[in-house]
Structure formats: structure tokens, C-alpha cells
Design a protein around this motif. Structure first.
Motif, PDB file in Angstrom:
ATOM      1  N   VAL A 481      49.304  13.647   5.593  1.00 18.30           N
ATOM      2  CA  VAL A 481      50.471  13.316   4.771  1.00 18.30           C
ATOM      3  C   VAL A 481      51.664  14.139   5.243  1.00 18.30           C
ATOM      4  O   VAL A 481      51.556  15.357   5.441  1.00 18.30           O
ATOM      5  CB  VAL A 481      50.213  13.592   3.271  1.00 18.30           C
ATOM      6  CG1 VAL A 481      51.470  13.290   2.453  1.00 18.30           C
ATOM      7  CG2 VAL A 481      49.039  12.768   2.763  1.00 18.30           C
ATOM      8  N   VAL A 482      52.795  13.471   5.431  1.00 17.32           N
ATOM      9  CA  VAL A 482      54.080  14.138   5.653  1.00 17.32           C
ATOM     10  C   VAL A 482      54.931  13.878   4.415  1.00 17.32           C
ATOM     11  O   VAL A 482      55.281  12.727   4.132  1.00 17.32           O
ATOM     12  CB  VAL A 482      54.787  13.619   6.913  1.00 17.32           C
ATOM     13  CG1 VAL A 482      56.182  14.250   7.039  1.00 17.32           C
ATOM     14  CG2 VAL A 482      53.963  13.915   8.159  1.00 17.32           C
ATOM     15  N   TYR A 483      55.222  14.932   3.661  1.00 12.19           N
ATOM     16  CA  TYR A 483      55.980  14.816   2.411  1.00 12.19           C
ATOM     17  C   TYR A 483      57.386  15.354   2.660  1.00 12.19           C
ATOM     18  O   TYR A 483      57.586  16.538   2.867  1.00 12.19           O
ATOM     19  CB  TYR A 483      55.278  15.610   1.309  1.00 12.19           C
ATOM     20  CG  TYR A 483      55.821  15.415  -0.103  1.00 12.19           C
ATOM     21  CD1 TYR A 483      57.161  15.141  -0.360  1.00 12.19           C
ATOM     22  CD2 TYR A 483      54.977  15.515  -1.194  1.00 12.19           C
ATOM     23  CE1 TYR A 483      57.638  14.958  -1.633  1.00 12.19           C
ATOM     24  CE2 TYR A 483      55.440  15.342  -2.492  1.00 12.19           C
ATOM     25  CZ  TYR A 483      56.776  15.074  -2.703  1.00 12.19           C
ATOM     26  OH  TYR A 483      57.251  14.907  -3.992  1.00 12.19           O
ATOM     27  N   VAL A 484      58.357  14.445   2.641  1.00 10.48           N
ATOM     28  CA  VAL A 484      59.774  14.781   2.815  1.00 10.48           C
ATOM     29  C   VAL A 484      60.435  14.747   1.448  1.00 10.48           C
ATOM     30  O   VAL A 484      60.198  13.824   0.661  1.00 10.48           O
ATOM     31  CB  VAL A 484      60.466  13.788   3.767  1.00 10.48           C
ATOM     32  CG1 VAL A 484      61.947  14.129   3.932  1.00 10.48           C
ATOM     33  CG2 VAL A 484      59.767  13.768   5.122  1.00 10.48           C
ATOM     34  N   SER A 485      61.284  15.736   1.149  1.00 12.32           N
ATOM     35  CA  SER A 485      61.891  15.761  -0.176  1.00 12.32           C
ATOM     36  C   SER A 485      63.251  16.431  -0.161  1.00 12.32           C
ATOM     37  O   SER A 485      63.460  17.425   0.546  1.00 12.32           O
ATOM     38  CB  SER A 485      60.987  16.504  -1.167  1.00 12.32           C
ATOM     39  OG  SER A 485      61.600  16.585  -2.448  1.00 12.32           O
ATOM     40  N   SER A 513      51.767  23.043   7.150  1.00 12.55           N
ATOM     41  CA  SER A 513      53.052  23.713   7.368  1.00 12.55           C
ATOM     42  C   SER A 513      54.065  23.249   6.336  1.00 12.55           C
ATOM     43  O   SER A 513      53.946  22.156   5.765  1.00 12.55           O
ATOM     44  CB  SER A 513      53.584  23.438   8.778  1.00 12.55           C
ATOM     45  OG  SER A 513      53.865  22.058   8.949  1.00 12.55           O
ATOM     46  N   ILE A 514      55.071  24.105   6.112  1.00  7.19           N
ATOM     47  CA  ILE A 514      56.196  23.794   5.229  1.00  7.19           C
ATOM     48  C   ILE A 514      57.454  24.318   5.906  1.00  7.19           C
ATOM     49  O   ILE A 514      57.486  25.453   6.400  1.00  7.19           O
ATOM     50  CB  ILE A 514      56.051  24.457   3.845  1.00  7.19           C
ATOM     51  CG1 ILE A 514      54.719  24.102   3.181  1.00  7.19           C
ATOM     52  CG2 ILE A 514      57.215  24.055   2.938  1.00  7.19           C
ATOM     53  CD1 ILE A 514      54.401  24.956   1.970  1.00  7.19           C
ATOM     54  N   ARG A 515      58.489  23.500   5.911  1.00  4.84           N
ATOM     55  CA  ARG A 515      59.735  23.930   6.542  1.00  4.84           C
ATOM     56  C   ARG A 515      60.931  23.283   5.867  1.00  4.84           C
ATOM     57  O   ARG A 515      60.866  22.118   5.458  1.00  4.84           O
ATOM     58  CB  ARG A 515      59.733  23.569   8.027  1.00  4.84           C
ATOM     59  CG  ARG A 515      60.887  24.181   8.817  1.00  4.84           C
ATOM     60  CD  ARG A 515      60.776  23.882  10.302  1.00  4.84           C
ATOM     61  NE  ARG A 515      61.776  24.644  11.057  1.00  4.84           N
ATOM     62  CZ  ARG A 515      61.955  24.559  12.364  1.00  4.84           C
ATOM     63  NH1 ARG A 515      61.195  23.726  13.077  1.00  4.84           N
ATOM     64  NH2 ARG A 515      62.887  25.265  12.969  1.00  4.84           N
ATOM     65  N   GLY A 516      62.001  24.030   5.724  1.00  6.88           N
ATOM     66  CA  GLY A 516      63.241  23.490   5.188  1.00  6.88           C
ATOM     67  C   GLY A 516      64.141  22.968   6.293  1.00  6.88           C
ATOM     68  O   GLY A 516      64.108  23.463   7.430  1.00  6.88           O
ATOM     69  N   PHE A 517      64.956  21.959   5.962  1.00  5.23           N
ATOM     70  CA  PHE A 517      65.935  21.381   6.885  1.00  5.23           C
ATOM     71  C   PHE A 517      67.300  21.405   6.207  1.00  5.23           C
ATOM     72  O   PHE A 517      67.435  20.975   5.060  1.00  5.23           O
ATOM     73  CB  PHE A 517      65.553  19.939   7.252  1.00  5.23           C
ATOM     74  CG  PHE A 517      64.408  19.857   8.224  1.00  5.23           C
ATOM     75  CD1 PHE A 517      64.622  19.523   9.554  1.00  5.23           C
ATOM     76  CD2 PHE A 517      63.110  20.121   7.819  1.00  5.23           C
ATOM     77  CE1 PHE A 517      63.578  19.462  10.456  1.00  5.23           C
ATOM     78  CE2 PHE A 517      62.041  20.062   8.708  1.00  5.23           C
ATOM     79  CZ  PHE A 517      62.279  19.735  10.030  1.00  5.23           C
ATOM     80  N   ASP A 518      68.289  21.891   6.935  1.00  4.02           N
ATOM     81  CA  ASP A 518      69.617  22.073   6.341  1.00  4.02           C
ATOM     82  C   ASP A 518      70.463  20.821   6.513  1.00  4.02           C
ATOM     83  O   ASP A 518      71.326  20.753   7.395  1.00  4.02           O
ATOM     84  CB  ASP A 518      70.310  23.289   6.957  1.00  4.02           C
ATOM     85  CG  ASP A 518      71.554  23.667   6.179  1.00  4.02           C
ATOM     86  OD1 ASP A 518      71.669  23.261   5.008  1.00  4.02           O
ATOM     87  OD2 ASP A 518      72.418  24.376   6.739  1.00  4.02           O
ATOM     88  N   GLU A 527      66.511  20.429   2.274  1.00  2.16           N
ATOM     89  CA  GLU A 527      65.486  19.384   2.357  1.00  2.16           C
ATOM     90  C   GLU A 527      64.174  20.036   2.792  1.00  2.16           C
ATOM     91  O   GLU A 527      64.182  20.969   3.610  1.00  2.16           O
ATOM     92  CB  GLU A 527      65.902  18.337   3.380  1.00  2.16           C
ATOM     93  CG  GLU A 527      65.109  17.046   3.323  1.00  2.16           C
ATOM     94  CD  GLU A 527      65.866  15.927   2.638  1.00  2.16           C
ATOM     95  OE1 GLU A 527      65.374  14.783   2.661  1.00  2.16           O
ATOM     96  OE2 GLU A 527      66.953  16.197   2.080  1.00  2.16           O
ATOM     97  N   GLY A 528      63.058  19.578   2.251  1.00  5.00           N
ATOM     98  CA  GLY A 528      61.769  20.167   2.602  1.00  5.00           C
ATOM     99  C   GLY A 528      60.843  19.172   3.276  1.00  5.00           C
ATOM    100  O   GLY A 528      60.834  17.986   2.938  1.00  5.00           O
ATOM    101  N   VAL A 529      60.075  19.644   4.267  1.00  7.12           N
ATOM    102  CA  VAL A 529      59.040  18.836   4.908  1.00  7.12           C
ATOM    103  C   VAL A 529      57.733  19.616   4.823  1.00  7.12           C
ATOM    104  O   VAL A 529      57.613  20.715   5.377  1.00  7.12           O
ATOM    105  CB  VAL A 529      59.375  18.526   6.380  1.00  7.12           C
ATOM    106  CG1 VAL A 529      58.213  17.758   7.020  1.00  7.12           C
ATOM    107  CG2 VAL A 529      60.657  17.707   6.478  1.00  7.12           C
ATOM    108  N   ALA A 530      56.778  19.048   4.099  1.00  8.67           N
ATOM    109  CA  ALA A 530      55.437  19.640   3.984  1.00  8.67           C
ATOM    110  C   ALA A 530      54.444  18.710   4.665  1.00  8.67           C
ATOM    111  O   ALA A 530      54.492  17.490   4.471  1.00  8.67           O
ATOM    112  CB  ALA A 530      55.058  19.831   2.516  1.00  8.67           C
TER     113      ALA A 530
END
Length: 549
Positions: A481-485, A513-518, A527-530
């Protein structure tokens, strides 16, 4: 939905039970802000030897009268982008916009929320800047009043570090998971542009008396042009915004044009309006066209034919080696906008949702492409061949990821978006891609893909996934699963549910992994991608939280 008892600060947990009616911001309650406030107060009490316990009501500090001006020292930056300052005795917090840790500021107290142990304040000026503050970086004359930006005085590296901390706190406070189950948060992915990146602006205005009960024909036309722009921070008032440096060049030109149009035709807006400025980009190919280019050219011609004349004439042209790029600003919500992500073309209704920072989309989609498959696999694992894209919109992820899969399916509740997505897949020559208009809460009912070979991408609204959606997801059990939010707090909540798994112990997930996107530099948004993997075999029944959590 189960939660760890330690997932929130003690004061926040108490207030969730006793202050349920405070869920609206108008009542002074914002759960994200409140947790930051409670933790700062707890730290202050521990430093004073009070064991972190709140003081009795009778011992609460005497608060200054509203609209009193006071000096404060900012302690930290909250997840909402506002500075937090402790009162002199450390038992009350002032929320101060446009400030950073270490600032000594002059503020005007606006409103008290004594039961919630904080007050809202207006920023007036900096008396002594903190070490992070650099006012030479401020790129907008409205900064400090307009509610749109919070961080223009903060160096960009510090903005990225702050947004990483926002993601860390979101998972610590809202996932309900013990720390061992949350991997280290990755560094925030930067935006190539920090100004001039927004491809969509929606300023608004209201007309005094325009909301009255009288019929439209009975109302007197407004005599003066009202402020056209955005809300003043801490006010229910709009401020006049002649220019927004976050907008792209063509969008900023469109704003000036629309402001002039409203001023000249004010009688057409008896109640006011929300305006739209949406960038639309077209490419004129040089040399011979392939079949794919022919389909794109057809899409472009159809889109241009529906643009209002005043929007069609104002063009910014840039020459590239293989094409000439033309940018226009569309002001009609129902007109078609065109956007490119690398060589992929997308059409959409101008007023519909599409990511508003095109400069980051190439790196963003490439990051997801690189994470389509797990880092490690077992010899018995079947390869991931299928893509299921929930909340697919006009197909950003389905289109850009489809070449990596045998078959792809995008699902969205909006019929217009599905129509655009199908045309986008056709224009990008993706025959293995399909779209279905259906409520995302029932999308797993008739999925033709075997779950152990399927990647699920979800990008829900800010409120996150419904309980029913998450139950269906766990029942279907996709391999990855790729969860974009756009809301890392609701994302953390939902990811916590996926990690804890279903009630039967048949399906649960681990976070890779978890990472934020500006996506929105100069603001407090991230924005977050888990990325999660299904736990297989006997490990699926293992508890997701410790018995002590």
C-alpha cells in the motif's frame, strides 16, 4: 478503532472526553494545536517540579484583557505553523502567528480559552528576533496579516526540518502505535520552487449587505469594490490582495486581470464570489508527430476551444528544444485545463482538484515509481503485477505508474474525473489502464486482481479514510500500500489501524517508510507518503501494540 492509551498527551485525552463539543475551531479547539499546547504546558510543569499535572482552576493565571498589548518569548513552533509562548508563570500558552522559536514579540491578545489553557494573539512586531528568523527572506508585502502563509521568515532548510517534525509528531500523537512500530521519518522532500509554484489561486470577496434576504433585483448595486483576496489571520474579514508571489507568473497575471474585471462589473456580483485562476499548459511539438502526440494535440485543441476569449489571448511562451510551451490562466471552473508531468499529459476541469505545485510532481511521482515494489522479497512471493488506485481523480498515479504494471485500475466517486482519466490514459497511450466511477468505500467488492500481486495507492481527502473503507481494505489485503495524504494526522490515524490489523488477526501491515513532501513552501502544510507491506504467515496474527501501550 483501537488506539494506544499513550497515543496522546494526558490533558488531550481528558479533553476529548469532556470537551467533545469543542471539536469546532470556532469554539477554540483544534486537536493538533491542542496537543502541542498540552505538551508544552506539561514540560513547563515538570521543569517546575509539578510532575506535569495541571494547576487547579483557582490557581490559574490572571489573563490580560482582550486587545491588551504584551511582550512574549516564543518557545516553539506548533504543527499548525503558529508560535507558542508560555505565560510568565508557565501555566498558560499564547498562540502567536508569524513567529519562530526565540523571537521576542509584541502581540495583541485577541481571545482567551481559559478552559483549554491558551489564548489567541495577533502578531504586531518583532522586538528581538530569534536565531532562526530572517525577515529578508519574506517575499510578500501581505505576510504578517494574510492567513495564507506562516513561514516566509524561516530559511527553507528550517522549513523542511519543521515539516519533518510535524510528520513525526503526527505519528506519535495520532497513530496509536508504540515507537518501535514507526520507522524513522525521512527528510522532507523539497519543492524545486519556493515561490511562484502555485498553479491555482482562489481569492474571494463578499459584498456588504449581499447576504440579505431581499431578492437580487431589489438589492442596490455595491458602490465600492470590496477587498478581493484572502482572510486576515484571526479575523472573519478579508484583506485586499493585489498579487500573490506564491502563484506562477501566468496565474499572477490572471489575478490582476480578474480583479479588474470584477471592479468593472461589480453589479454582476451582488453577493460576492470566489474567483478561479488556474494555469493551463500546452506544448506545440516540433518536427514529426507520433501517434501519441497526435492524440495529445487533439486533446489540446479541444481544451483551447472551450477557453474564454480573455483567457485565451494572454499567453506566456517559452521555447524548448522539442516544443514550444504556452501557458494561459483559466478563470472558468468548467473549462478544461491541461497539465504535464514529465511527458505525461493530463486534462481536467479547471475547478476540479489536481495537485497545485507542478514543480514537485516529477520528483514526487518518480519517488512513488521507485517504491512500487518491496525492498526485500521472499522466494515464494509472487511479483506485483497489478495497480489499484483508489480516489484516483483524473488519473495522476494511475497514468504515471501504469507502465510498470500488467494492468491498472483507477476508481473515483466523481464521474467527471473518471471521464477525464479515461481520456488521459488514451492520450498517453496506456491500453492496460481502466477507470471506474464508484464510491471508494465499496471499491474492493469486485476487484479482479489477486491481492497478493496488487499494489494499492490511496490518496483520500483531508478527513482520511472511513472506518468502512479500512475494514474492506483489510478484508481484501493487497500486498503493498502507498498511502498519500494532504493531512498527515488523519494519515497517521489510518496507518495505525492498518498496522494493528483486523479483529480476526488475518491481515495487518508493517510500515516500510514514511516521508513528507513540501507541496506548499512558506506554509505549515506538508504532504505525507507512507508505504506499507502486508505481513504474511504466522506473523500476521502477532499483536501490533504491546500490552503496556
Amino acid at each position: 478503532m483501537s488506539r494506544s492509551p499513550d497515543s496522546q498527551a494526558p490533558e488531550a485525552k481528558k479533553r476529548k472526553k469532556t470537551k467533545a463539543d469543542k471539536s469546532k475551531k470556532a469554539d477554540g479547539f483544534d486537536e493538533v494545536l491542542q496537543i502541542d499546547i498540552d505538551k508544552l504546558l506539561k514540560k513547563s510543569r515538570e521543569e517546575k517540579g509539578q510532575n506535569g499535572e495541571p494547576v487547579e482552576a483557582a490557581a490559574r493565571p490572571t489573563l490580560p484583557q482582550p486587545f491588551t498589548e504584551i511582550e512574549l518569548k516564543i518557545s516553539e513552533l506548533s504543527s499548525t505553523g503558529d508560535g507558542l509562548a508560555l505565560s510568565e508563570n508557565g501555566d498558560h500558552v499564547y498562540v502567536v502567528p508569524f513567529s519562530v522559536p526565540g523571537d521576542t514579540v509584541l502581540v495583541k491578545v485577541v481571545k482567551h480559552f481559559p478552559d483549554l489553557s491558551y489564548s489567541m494573539a495577533d502578531f504586531i512586531k518583532v522586538i528581538e528576533p530569534g536565531p532562526q528568523r530572517n525577515d529578508s527572506l519574506i517575499g510578500c508585502g501581505y505576510f504578517g496579516k494574510c492567513s495564507g502563509c506562516q513561514l516566509q521568515m524561516l530559511p527553507y532548510e528550517d522549513q523542511l526540518a519543521h515539516k519533518k517534525k510535524i510528520v513525526e509528531k503526527a505519528y506519535a500523537n495520532f497513530s496509536g502505535l508504540i515507537p518501535e512500530l514507526i520507522p524513522p521519518i525521512g527528510d522532507t522532500f523539497p519543492s524545486p520552487l519556493q515561490y511562484g509554484y502555485r498553479t491555482k489561486l482562489t481569492p474571494h470577496f463578499t459584498v456588504a449587505g449581499g447576504a440579505g434576504r431581499g431578492k437580487k433585483k431589489d438589492r442596490e448595486p455595491p458602490k465600492e469594490v470590496p477587498p478581493i483576496g484572502y482572510t486576515i489571520k484571526n479575523r472573519r474579514m478579508d484583506m485586499d490582495i493585489e498579487d500573490c508571489p506564491l502563484g506562477t507568473d501566468i496565474v499572477r497575471r490572471g489575478l490582476k486581470r480578474e480583479r479588474k474585471r470584477v471592479a468593472e462589473n461589480l453589479h454582476q456580483f451582488p453577493r460576492g464570489a470566489t474567483l478561479l485562476m488556474r494555469e493551463s499548459t500546452t506544448r506545440i511539438k516540433k518536427g514529426e508527430e507520433s501517434d501519441r502526440n497526435a492524440e495529445q494535440e487533439k486533446m489540446i485543441k479541444e481544451a483551447l476551444s472551450g477557453i474564454p476569449p480573455q483567457d485565451l489571448e494572454d499567453v506566456i511562451r517559452t521555447e524548448h528544444p522539442d516544443y514550444i510551451e504556452e501557458k494561459r490562466c483559466i478563470t472558468d471552473n468548467n473549462a478544461t485545463s491541461i497539465e504535464y508531468v514529465d511527458n505525461y499529459i493530463f486534462k481536467n476541469k479547471a475547478g476540479a482538484f489536481f495537485q497545485n505545485n507542478n514543480s514537485i510532481l516529477s520528483g514526487f511521482t518518480e519517488y512513488i515509481r521507485q517504491h512500487v515494489r518491496p525492498k526485500t522479497t521472499n522466494p515464494d512471493d509472487k511479483p506485483i503485477k497489478y495497480l489499484l488506485d483508489a480516489y484516483s481523480g483524473s488519473g495522476l498515479f494511475t497514468v504515471t505508474l501504469s507502465p510498470l504494471f500488467k494492468s491498472s485500475l483507477g476508481v473515483d466517486v466523481a464521474g467527471d474525473s473518471i471521464t477525464a482519466a479515461r481520456e488521459n490514459a488514451h492520450a498517453n497511450a496506456l491500453p492496460n489502464t481502466g477507470f471506474a466511477a464508484a464510491d471508494a468505500t465499496t471499491l474492493f467488492k469486485d476487484i479482479p486482481y489477486p491481492p497478493d500481486q496488487t499494489l494499492l495507492v490511496i490518496d483520500p481527502p483531508r478527513k482520511g479514510c472511513s472506518d468502512d473503507f479500512l475494514r474492506q481494505l483489510l478484508a481484501y489485503g493487497p500486498r503493498r500500500v502507498v498511502y498519500v495524504s494532504c493531512n498527515v494526522h488523519t494519515q497517521a490515524r489510518d496507518v495505525g489501524v492498518m498496522v494493528q490489523g483486523d479483529a480476526e488477526g488475518k491481515c495487518r501491515y508493517e510500515i516500510e517508510s514514511i516521508r513528507g513532501f513540501d507541496f506548499f513552501p512558506q506554509t505549515g502544510h506538508v504532504e505525507g507518503v507512507a508505504i506499507l507491506n502486508k505481513v504474511s504467515g504466522a506473523a500476521a496474527a502477532a499483536p501490533a501494540v504491546s500490552s503496556e501501550a
